[in-house]
Scaffold this motif. Sequence first.
Motif, short mmCIF file in Angstrom:
data_model
loop_
_atom_site.label_atom_id
_atom_site.label_comp_id
_atom_site.label_asym_id
_atom_site.label_seq_id
_atom_site.Cartn_x
_atom_site.Cartn_y
_atom_site.Cartn_z
N VAL A 143 44.65 43.54 34.82
CA VAL A 143 43.82 42.34 34.61
C VAL A 143 42.56 42.44 35.46
O VAL A 143 41.44 42.30 34.95
CB VAL A 143 44.61 41.06 34.96
CG1 VAL A 143 43.71 39.83 34.82
CG2 VAL A 143 45.83 40.91 34.06
N PHE A 144 42.74 42.67 36.75
CA PHE A 144 41.59 42.76 37.66
C PHE A 144 40.64 43.88 37.26
O PHE A 144 39.42 43.70 37.22
CB PHE A 144 42.07 42.98 39.10
CG PHE A 144 42.43 41.72 39.83
CD1 PHE A 144 41.47 40.75 40.09
CD2 PHE A 144 43.73 41.49 40.25
CE1 PHE A 144 41.80 39.58 40.77
CE2 PHE A 144 44.06 40.32 40.92
CZ PHE A 144 43.10 39.37 41.18
N GLU A 145 41.19 45.05 36.97
CA GLU A 145 40.35 46.20 36.65
C GLU A 145 39.53 45.97 35.38
O GLU A 145 38.35 46.33 35.31
CB GLU A 145 41.23 47.45 36.49
CG GLU A 145 41.77 47.96 37.82
CD GLU A 145 42.75 49.10 37.65
OE1 GLU A 145 43.03 49.48 36.48
OE2 GLU A 145 43.26 49.62 38.67
N ILE A 166 40.19 32.19 36.93
CA ILE A 166 41.49 31.61 36.54
C ILE A 166 42.63 32.48 37.05
O ILE A 166 43.62 31.98 37.59
CB ILE A 166 41.57 31.47 35.01
CG1 ILE A 166 40.61 30.38 34.52
CG2 ILE A 166 43.00 31.15 34.56
CD1 ILE A 166 40.49 30.30 33.01
N PHE A 167 42.47 33.79 36.91
CA PHE A 167 43.53 34.69 37.37
C PHE A 167 43.65 34.67 38.89
O PHE A 167 44.77 34.69 39.43
CB PHE A 167 43.26 36.11 36.87
CG PHE A 167 44.41 37.05 37.10
CD1 PHE A 167 45.64 36.82 36.50
CD2 PHE A 167 44.27 38.16 37.92
CE1 PHE A 167 46.70 37.68 36.71
CE2 PHE A 167 45.32 39.02 38.13
CZ PHE A 167 46.54 38.79 37.52
N LYS A 168 42.53 34.61 39.58
CA LYS A 168 42.56 34.57 41.04
C LYS A 168 43.23 33.28 41.53
O LYS A 168 43.99 33.29 42.51
CB LYS A 168 41.14 34.66 41.60
CG LYS A 168 40.56 36.07 41.50
CD LYS A 168 39.06 36.10 41.67
CE LYS A 168 38.62 35.71 43.04
NZ LYS A 168 37.13 35.80 43.19
N ILE A 169 42.98 32.17 40.84
CA ILE A 169 43.63 30.90 41.20
C ILE A 169 45.14 31.00 40.98
O ILE A 169 45.93 30.56 41.83
CB ILE A 169 43.04 29.74 40.37
CG1 ILE A 169 41.59 29.48 40.77
CG2 ILE A 169 43.87 28.47 40.53
CD1 ILE A 169 40.86 28.50 39.87
N THR A 175 51.00 33.35 45.64
CA THR A 175 51.17 33.88 47.00
C THR A 175 51.12 32.79 48.06
O THR A 175 51.23 33.08 49.25
CB THR A 175 50.07 34.92 47.30
OG1 THR A 175 48.78 34.32 47.15
CG2 THR A 175 50.19 36.11 46.36
N GLY A 176 50.93 31.55 47.63
CA GLY A 176 50.88 30.44 48.57
C GLY A 176 49.54 30.26 49.25
O GLY A 176 49.42 29.50 50.21
N LYS A 177 48.52 30.92 48.75
CA LYS A 177 47.17 30.78 49.31
C LYS A 177 46.35 29.84 48.45
O LYS A 177 46.86 29.24 47.51
CB LYS A 177 46.50 32.15 49.41
CG LYS A 177 47.23 33.13 50.33
CD LYS A 177 46.52 34.47 50.36
CE LYS A 177 47.27 35.46 51.25
NZ LYS A 177 46.62 36.80 51.28
N GLU A 178 45.06 29.74 48.75
CA GLU A 178 44.20 28.85 47.98
C GLU A 178 42.84 29.51 47.75
O GLU A 178 42.23 30.03 48.68
CB GLU A 178 44.00 27.52 48.74
CG GLU A 178 43.32 26.45 47.90
CD GLU A 178 43.35 25.10 48.59
OE1 GLU A 178 42.30 24.42 48.57
OE2 GLU A 178 44.40 24.73 49.15
N GLU A 180 39.01 29.78 47.38
CA GLU A 180 37.96 29.00 48.03
C GLU A 180 36.83 28.62 47.07
O GLU A 180 36.49 29.37 46.16
CB GLU A 180 37.38 29.80 49.21
CG GLU A 180 38.39 30.06 50.32
CD GLU A 180 37.77 30.83 51.48
OE1 GLU A 180 36.56 31.15 51.41
OE2 GLU A 180 38.50 31.12 52.44
N ASN A 181 36.27 27.43 47.31
CA ASN A 181 35.07 26.96 46.61
C ASN A 181 35.18 27.07 45.09
O ASN A 181 34.29 27.60 44.41
CB ASN A 181 33.84 27.74 47.09
CG ASN A 181 32.53 27.08 46.65
OD1 ASN A 181 32.48 25.89 46.38
ND2 ASN A 181 31.47 27.87 46.54
#
Length: 221
Positions: A143-145, A166-169, A175-178, A180-181
Amino acid sequence: MKKMVICIMTIVLCLLSIPNYASEASEKPSFEELFKQSMAKLQNDSTPDRLFKCMAELRRIHTMYPENWIVFYSISLFEIQQSFQNLSGNNEVLLDDAKKNIDQLKQMKNADNSEIYTLEGYYYYALIAQNPGSNGAIYYKNVFESYQKGLKYNPENPRALLLLLIFKISMARFTGKEEENICGQLAEIDKLFKKELDETTLKPSWGESILKSMMADNCTK
């Protein structure tokens, strides 16, 4: 004498038929007309099988105009979108055909590589959505590539930027992170979609409704 008469009649009939063929050719609708008609029908159709009907129509158009890459692109896009609408169903055939069309697009010299690789990333994301538990670990790099390749060809492709966000969110939540911006990123993508309004060429333009939905979910106080 009889053979000469037959020969003359044959020539006359052939000459009479020429204007008819010319008339039929002049009346044949252009690819752009047919494609826009199909997209308009899709927009005005709210039935559950609307995407399938549009895909069938696009395949008929392809038989008339086989050189236009946007047909393969659109069919593949609709197959991917249909798979998201029915995540509990068996979408293997749909997604296999979507990938086959994407691979064909890569061989077409006039195709937009930024859009093709963005679509490929969307395809891999659809595979993950079918079975996140097992497919996530297998396809997340793809997906990323693919999105990154799309942005390499066009850093201002709003669909590549939106789908990547959308994929990064999704990955951040997993992973329990958020991320940014988010609102700031969406606002910049919105500007790129607005720039497309002035373009009249036949090319992908979808994604703005997804953006508006994300802005409503993430940027309202």
